[in-house]
Structure formats: structure tokens, C-alpha cells
Design a protein around this motif. Structure first.
Motif, short mmCIF file in Angstrom:
data_model
loop_
_atom_site.label_atom_id
_atom_site.label_comp_id
_atom_site.label_asym_id
_atom_site.label_seq_id
_atom_site.Cartn_x
_atom_site.Cartn_y
_atom_site.Cartn_z
N HIS A 198 -5.39 -23.91 -26.67
CA HIS A 198 -4.15 -24.07 -25.93
C HIS A 198 -3.41 -25.36 -26.22
CE1 HIS A 198 -6.66 -21.32 -23.39
NE2 HIS A 198 -5.60 -20.59 -23.65
N GLY A 199 -4.05 -26.29 -26.91
CA GLY A 199 -3.40 -27.56 -27.20
C GLY A 199 -3.50 -28.51 -26.03
N PRO A 200 -2.76 -29.63 -26.10
CA PRO A 200 -2.86 -30.62 -25.03
C PRO A 200 -2.27 -30.09 -23.73
CG PRO A 200 -1.10 -31.20 -26.54
CD PRO A 200 -1.81 -30.03 -27.13
N ILE A 201 -2.81 -30.59 -22.63
CA ILE A 201 -2.29 -30.21 -21.31
C ILE A 201 -0.89 -30.79 -21.17
CG2 ILE A 201 -2.61 -30.49 -18.82
CD1 ILE A 201 -5.58 -30.49 -19.30
N ASP A 202 0.01 -30.01 -20.59
CA ASP A 202 1.40 -30.43 -20.43
C ASP A 202 1.46 -31.78 -19.73
OD1 ASP A 202 2.03 -27.96 -21.48
OD2 ASP A 202 2.23 -27.05 -19.50
N GLU A 203 2.38 -32.62 -20.21
CA GLU A 203 2.55 -33.93 -19.58
C GLU A 203 3.11 -33.77 -18.18
OE1 GLU A 203 4.69 -36.73 -21.86
OE2 GLU A 203 3.63 -36.25 -23.70
N GLY A 204 2.80 -34.72 -17.32
CA GLY A 204 3.33 -34.72 -15.97
C GLY A 204 2.54 -33.88 -15.00
N LEU A 205 1.43 -33.32 -15.44
CA LEU A 205 0.65 -32.49 -14.53
C LEU A 205 -0.42 -33.27 -13.79
CD1 LEU A 205 0.24 -29.22 -16.58
CD2 LEU A 205 1.75 -29.65 -14.67
N GLY A 206 -0.65 -34.49 -14.20
CA GLY A 206 -1.64 -35.29 -13.49
C GLY A 206 -3.05 -34.83 -13.81
N ASP A 207 -3.95 -34.97 -12.83
CA ASP A 207 -5.33 -34.60 -13.07
C ASP A 207 -5.47 -33.08 -13.10
OD1 ASP A 207 -6.79 -33.83 -10.19
OD2 ASP A 207 -4.95 -34.98 -10.02
N THR A 208 -6.55 -32.61 -13.71
CA THR A 208 -6.70 -31.17 -13.89
C THR A 208 -7.24 -30.48 -12.64
OG1 THR A 208 -8.89 -31.50 -14.81
CG2 THR A 208 -7.04 -31.37 -16.35
N LYS A 209 -7.74 -31.21 -11.66
CA LYS A 209 -8.22 -30.57 -10.44
C LYS A 209 -7.06 -30.13 -9.56
CE LYS A 209 -12.60 -32.95 -10.37
NZ LYS A 209 -13.45 -33.92 -9.72
N ASN A 210 -5.97 -30.86 -9.58
CA ASN A 210 -4.78 -30.50 -8.83
C ASN A 210 -3.58 -30.76 -9.72
OD1 ASN A 210 -2.97 -29.81 -6.86
ND2 ASN A 210 -3.17 -31.69 -5.71
N PRO A 211 -3.33 -29.88 -10.70
CA PRO A 211 -2.33 -30.18 -11.70
C PRO A 211 -0.88 -30.02 -11.26
CG PRO A 211 -3.26 -28.04 -12.10
CD PRO A 211 -4.01 -28.62 -10.95
N LEU A 212 -0.64 -29.44 -10.10
CA LEU A 212 0.74 -29.20 -9.69
C LEU A 212 1.28 -30.37 -8.88
CD1 LEU A 212 0.48 -25.50 -8.62
CD2 LEU A 212 1.45 -26.41 -10.70
N PRO A 213 2.41 -30.94 -9.30
CA PRO A 213 3.01 -31.99 -8.48
C PRO A 213 3.62 -31.38 -7.23
CG PRO A 213 4.42 -31.47 -10.32
CD PRO A 213 3.17 -30.65 -10.50
N ASP A 214 3.80 -32.19 -6.23
CA ASP A 214 4.42 -31.69 -5.00
C ASP A 214 5.86 -31.30 -5.25
OD1 ASP A 214 2.72 -34.15 -2.97
OD2 ASP A 214 2.12 -32.13 -3.52
N MET A 215 6.27 -30.23 -4.60
CA MET A 215 7.65 -29.78 -4.73
C MET A 215 8.54 -30.75 -3.98
SD MET A 215 9.24 -27.27 -6.08
CE MET A 215 10.82 -26.49 -6.04
N PRO A 216 9.67 -31.15 -4.55
CA PRO A 216 10.57 -32.08 -3.85
C PRO A 216 11.10 -31.45 -2.56
CG PRO A 216 11.31 -31.68 -6.10
CD PRO A 216 10.17 -30.79 -5.86
#
Length: 135
Positions: free
Chosen positions: A22-40
Motif C-alpha cells: 500500500h505504500g506509505p501511510i497518508d500524511e496527516g493521519l497521526g498515529d496508526t491506532k487512531n488515524p482519523l483527525p477530529d472533524m472540525p
């Protein structure tokens, strides 16, 4: 037309992520345990009905990992149109209904668009007890 590629963060959530495939993990996702940033937070320009719909949709979609902060524009458009529909349903024309439906499809809020989304941890649409599933 080619199939739409599943984002890497969904592979991470499902436990199927492989760096060699899959290649590198998308930037801006943070750690892999909780990769989704909070919705604004919704903008103050939205009406109360639009803000309530914003949080309702976010609370439904975010735990499944199918909405990210980059969906802000689609959410804003959908919630503004939804608020307008709730406040004054008599002044909604065909063009606005079409835009609302398009936003709903983009966000996975219709049965057809939801069927195209593979949720993390869910089955792949197979029904149990069907002898043809394993073919």
C-alpha cells in the motif's frame, strides 16, 4: 473505469495495511491506532438545524473511518442545504434537491452510496448460508 482505491487509513483500521503493498501511510493521519483527525466544528454561519445535522452525521460516520477533516466542504454544503430544507421546505427547487442528493451520495448517506463503502471490521457483503459465496 477502474475501481476506486481504498485509502490507506482504512487498511490500517481493518488491520490489512502492508507497507510493501500500500505504500506509505497518508500524511496527516497521526498515529496508526487512531488515524482519523477530529472533524472540525461546524461554522457559525450554519443555521441551528444545519449544525445539528453536522454533528449527527459526524457521530455516525466518524467511528467507521469513512469521514475525515478533508470532507469539510462536502459536509458544509450538505448541512447548509439540509438546514434550508428543514427551515423552508416550500422554497426548495429541483436544483437544490439535486445538489442535496449529490452531497448525500458523496458522504455515503444514501443506501446506494453506502453499499459501495467497505466498513472496517465488517463483512464484505457476503450473506451467510449461501453455498455460492466460496466460489
Amino acid at each position: 473505469m477502474a475501481n476506486i482505491r481504498k485509502p490507506n487509513h482504512l487498511h490500517v483500521l481493518e488491520g490489512t495495511y502492508r507497507a510493501d503493498r500500500h505504500g506509505p501511510i497518508d500524511e496527516g493521519l497521526g498515529d496508526t491506532k487512531n488515524p482519523l483527525p477530529d472533524m472540525p466544528h461546524p461554522p457559525d454561519t450554519l443555521c441551528e438545524e444545519g449544525k445539528m445535522e453536522w454533528w449527527r452525521v459526524v457521530s455516525i460516520l466518524q467511528p467507521y473511518g469513512v469521514i475525515k477533516a478533508t470532507d469539510f466542504g462536502a459536509m458544509l454544503c450538505y448541512c447548509a442545504l439540509f438546514g434550508q430544507l428543514v427551515r423552508d421546505p416550500k422554497n426548495i427547487n429541483v436544483a437544490l434537491c439535486s445538489q442535496l442528493r449529490g452531497c448525500m451520495n458523496d458522504l455515503g448517506l444514501t443506501p446506494v452510496s453506502r453499499a459501495k463503502i467497505q466498513l472496517p471490521g465488517g463483512d464484505s457483503g457476503k450473506t451467510t448460508g449461501n453455498k455460492f459465496n466460496d466460489l
